[in-house]
Design a protein around this motif. Structure first.
Motif, short mmCIF file in Angstrom:
data_model
loop_
_atom_site.label_atom_id
_atom_site.label_comp_id
_atom_site.label_asym_id
_atom_site.label_seq_id
_atom_site.Cartn_x
_atom_site.Cartn_y
_atom_site.Cartn_z
N VAL A 90 -2.05 12.97 3.47
CA VAL A 90 -2.09 12.92 4.93
C VAL A 90 -1.31 11.68 5.33
O VAL A 90 -1.76 10.55 5.09
CB VAL A 90 -3.53 12.88 5.46
N PHE A 91 -0.11 11.87 5.86
CA PHE A 91 0.76 10.75 6.19
C PHE A 91 0.35 10.11 7.50
O PHE A 91 -0.22 10.75 8.38
CB PHE A 91 2.21 11.21 6.31
N GLN A 92 0.74 8.85 7.60
CA GLN A 92 0.45 8.09 8.80
C GLN A 92 1.02 8.75 10.05
O GLN A 92 0.38 8.81 11.08
CB GLN A 92 1.08 6.71 8.60
N ARG A 93 2.23 9.25 9.93
CA ARG A 93 2.82 9.92 11.10
C ARG A 93 2.77 11.44 10.97
O ARG A 93 3.54 12.15 11.60
CB ARG A 93 4.26 9.42 11.31
N PHE A 94 1.85 11.91 10.18
CA PHE A 94 1.45 13.32 10.07
C PHE A 94 2.50 14.27 9.48
O PHE A 94 2.15 15.21 8.80
CB PHE A 94 0.96 13.89 11.41
N HIS A 95 3.81 14.03 9.77
CA HIS A 95 4.86 14.90 9.24
C HIS A 95 4.60 16.38 9.51
O HIS A 95 4.70 17.22 8.61
CB HIS A 95 5.05 14.67 7.74
N LEU A 96 4.26 16.68 10.74
CA LEU A 96 4.13 18.09 11.14
C LEU A 96 5.47 18.58 11.67
O LEU A 96 6.33 17.78 12.03
CB LEU A 96 3.06 18.22 12.24
N VAL A 107 -4.32 9.27 1.49
CA VAL A 107 -4.28 9.16 2.96
C VAL A 107 -3.69 7.82 3.33
O VAL A 107 -4.18 6.77 2.93
CB VAL A 107 -5.70 9.26 3.56
N ASP A 108 -2.59 7.86 4.09
CA ASP A 108 -1.90 6.63 4.46
C ASP A 108 -2.29 6.21 5.87
O ASP A 108 -1.93 6.86 6.84
CB ASP A 108 -0.38 6.84 4.35
N GLU A 109 -3.03 5.11 5.97
CA GLU A 109 -3.40 4.53 7.27
C GLU A 109 -3.81 5.58 8.30
O GLU A 109 -3.15 5.74 9.34
CB GLU A 109 -2.22 3.71 7.82
N GLY A 158 5.38 10.24 -6.61
CA GLY A 158 6.71 10.41 -7.20
C GLY A 158 7.84 10.33 -6.19
O GLY A 158 8.96 10.73 -6.47
N LEU A 159 7.56 9.82 -4.98
CA LEU A 159 8.62 9.65 -3.98
C LEU A 159 9.39 8.36 -4.23
O LEU A 159 10.47 8.15 -3.70
CB LEU A 159 8.03 9.59 -2.56
N GLU A 160 8.81 7.50 -5.03
CA GLU A 160 9.42 6.20 -5.32
C GLU A 160 9.30 5.99 -6.83
O GLU A 160 8.27 6.33 -7.42
CB GLU A 160 8.62 5.11 -4.59
N LEU A 174 1.30 4.31 -2.85
CA LEU A 174 1.09 5.75 -2.61
C LEU A 174 2.36 6.53 -2.93
O LEU A 174 2.31 7.59 -3.54
CB LEU A 174 0.68 6.03 -1.16
N ARG A 175 3.50 5.99 -2.51
CA ARG A 175 4.76 6.72 -2.76
C ARG A 175 5.05 6.82 -4.25
O ARG A 175 5.58 7.84 -4.70
CB ARG A 175 5.93 6.06 -2.01
N CYS A 176 4.71 5.78 -5.01
CA CYS A 176 4.89 5.86 -6.46
C CYS A 176 3.99 6.94 -7.05
O CYS A 176 4.40 7.69 -7.93
CB CYS A 176 4.58 4.51 -7.13
N LYS A 199 0.82 -1.22 0.00
CA LYS A 199 0.00 0.00 0.00
C LYS A 199 0.85 1.27 0.00
O LYS A 199 0.64 2.17 -0.81
CB LYS A 199 -0.94 0.01 1.22
N SER A 200 1.80 1.35 0.92
CA SER A 200 2.63 2.57 1.01
C SER A 200 3.47 2.74 -0.24
O SER A 200 3.65 3.86 -0.72
CB SER A 200 3.58 2.51 2.21
N THR A 201 3.98 1.64 -0.75
CA THR A 201 4.78 1.72 -1.98
C THR A 201 3.94 2.32 -3.10
O THR A 201 4.41 3.19 -3.84
CB THR A 201 5.29 0.32 -2.37
P1 ADP Z 1 5.09 5.19 7.63
O1 ADP Z 1 4.19 4.46 6.65
O2 ADP Z 1 6.44 4.56 7.81
O3 ADP Z 1 4.45 5.59 8.89
P2 ADP Z 1 4.52 7.78 6.59
O4 ADP Z 1 3.11 7.38 6.35
O5 ADP Z 1 4.78 8.81 7.61
O6 ADP Z 1 5.46 6.54 6.90
O7 ADP Z 1 5.14 8.23 5.20
C1 ADP Z 1 5.10 7.33 4.10
C2 ADP Z 1 6.46 7.27 3.43
O8 ADP Z 1 6.75 8.47 2.73
C3 ADP Z 1 7.58 7.02 4.41
O9 ADP Z 1 8.35 5.93 3.94
C4 ADP Z 1 8.40 8.28 4.41
O10 ADP Z 1 9.78 7.97 4.41
C5 ADP Z 1 8.05 8.92 3.09
N1 ADP Z 1 7.95 10.37 3.26
C6 ADP Z 1 7.08 11.02 4.02
N2 ADP Z 1 7.22 12.33 3.91
C7 ADP Z 1 8.22 12.53 3.04
C8 ADP Z 1 8.82 13.69 2.49
N3 ADP Z 1 8.43 14.91 2.82
N4 ADP Z 1 9.82 13.53 1.62
C9 ADP Z 1 10.23 12.29 1.28
N5 ADP Z 1 9.69 11.15 1.76
C10 ADP Z 1 8.69 11.27 2.62
#
Ligand code: ADP
Ligand code: ADP
Length: 240
Positions: free
Chosen positions: A86-92, A172-174, A52-54, A47-49, A43-45
């Motif tokens: 909206v990341f799983q760990r919020f990235h605030l 939205v990740d988890e 464009g993060l992957e 979303l990251r694709c 799932k995360s892979t």
């Molecule tokens: P996790 O699924 O490990 O809790 P997150 O949901 O917080 O991680 O983020 C998903 C993925 O995107 C993670 O692998 C993280 O490394 C990557 N990521 C999140 N924010 C950024 C960012 N601003 N720049 C690059 N990579 C990011």
């Protein structure tokens, strides 16, 4: 509103792990999709694709009229600005206020200056920040540092920041992973109300079938990197 088209997407990590294997689906504008799968299903892979993060090993991703794999750095940046996450760990930013964090969402929309001091932002921007915080019922905590807020409140800050960014595709990740069950339901209620209000195209990853059934228009089940099921949520039963 943006459509999303994923075409035979595969991702093999350098260590040989096949995270995605020929995944294809498309999301219509305004559609709320839950990507359902257990840990490690890819799932995360995926979303990251999409953001464009992957870099996928093969396959194509279309967002609106653009193709991700042929986009140059500048186009990729523009594409990413159209995608709210909206990341799983919020990235605030932990040591900044809720207000300041939401203000950062405006960076995604324009090439405008970074606001080191929120007070230097134009009044119009500051008013919008408050509107976004009001939408998630956090206006009263605007000046509080986000690392002093609860998990549920931090997530609402992340949602407000996404609103500030004003995108039409939402990933939205988890969203419930770091929350207790009650806050998790509240988070899903809020997210889905916003998806409907703004007619967002939404892809939300979850690993709980009961939540997926309650919220999704459509469920895409992922298992070991492959799509196992792609169906309207209402036809799934508990045994799936
Ligand atoms: P996790 O699924 O490990 O809790 P997150 O949901 O917080 O991680 O983020 C998903 C993925 O995107 C993670 O692998 C993280 O490394 C990557 N990521 C999140 N924010 C950024 C960012 N601003 N720049 C690059 N990579 C990011
Ligand atoms: P999910 O989000 O569904 O938990 P992931 O996309 O994080 O799944 O992971 C899918 C598979 O890819 C898992 O087997 C995981 O261990 C592997 N994986 C994820 N990220 C990497 C990485 N950076 N390098 C190698 N393998 C990875």
């Amino acid at each position: 509103m943006l459509s999303l088209a994923v075409d035979r997407l595969s991702k093999t990590y350098p260590n040989g792990t096949v995270a995605l294997n020929r995944v294809s689906f498309s999301a219509q504008p305004g559609e709320g999709i839950v990507l359902l799968g257990s840990n490690g299903s890819g799932k995360s892979t995926l979303l990251r694709c999409i953001v464009g993060l992957e870099k996928p090993t093969s396959g194509r991703i279309g967002v609106g009229n653009s193709q991700l794999e042929t986009a140059n750095a500048c186009q990729l940046r523009q594409l990413r600005q159209q995608i709210g996450i909206v990341f799983q760990r919020f990235h605030l930013v932990a040591n900044l206020s809720a207000f300041h964090n939401v203000l950062q969402g405006s960076l995604g929309r324009s090439k405008g200056p970074r606001y080191w001091f929120p007070a230097t932002a134009p009044k119009q921007e500051r008013d919008r920040v408050m509107q976004c915080l009001e939408r998630v019922n956090l206006a009263h905590l605007a000046q509080q540092r986000v690392d002093t807020l609860s998990g549920g409140q931090q997530q609402r800050v992340a949602i407000a920041r996404m609103l500030m960014q004003d995108t039409s595709l939402l990933l939205v990740d988890e969203p419930v992973a770091s929350l207790d069950p009650k806050s998790g339901r509240e988070a899903m209620d809020l997210l889905w109300d916003i998806v409907r209000e703004r007619q967002l195209t939404a892809i939300c990853t979850l690993h709980q079938l009961d939540l997926a059934k309650d919220y999704a228009d459509r469920i895409i089940g992922l298992r070991q990197g492959e799509i196992q099921i792609d169906a309207p949520a209402h036809i799934l039963t508990d045994r799936e």
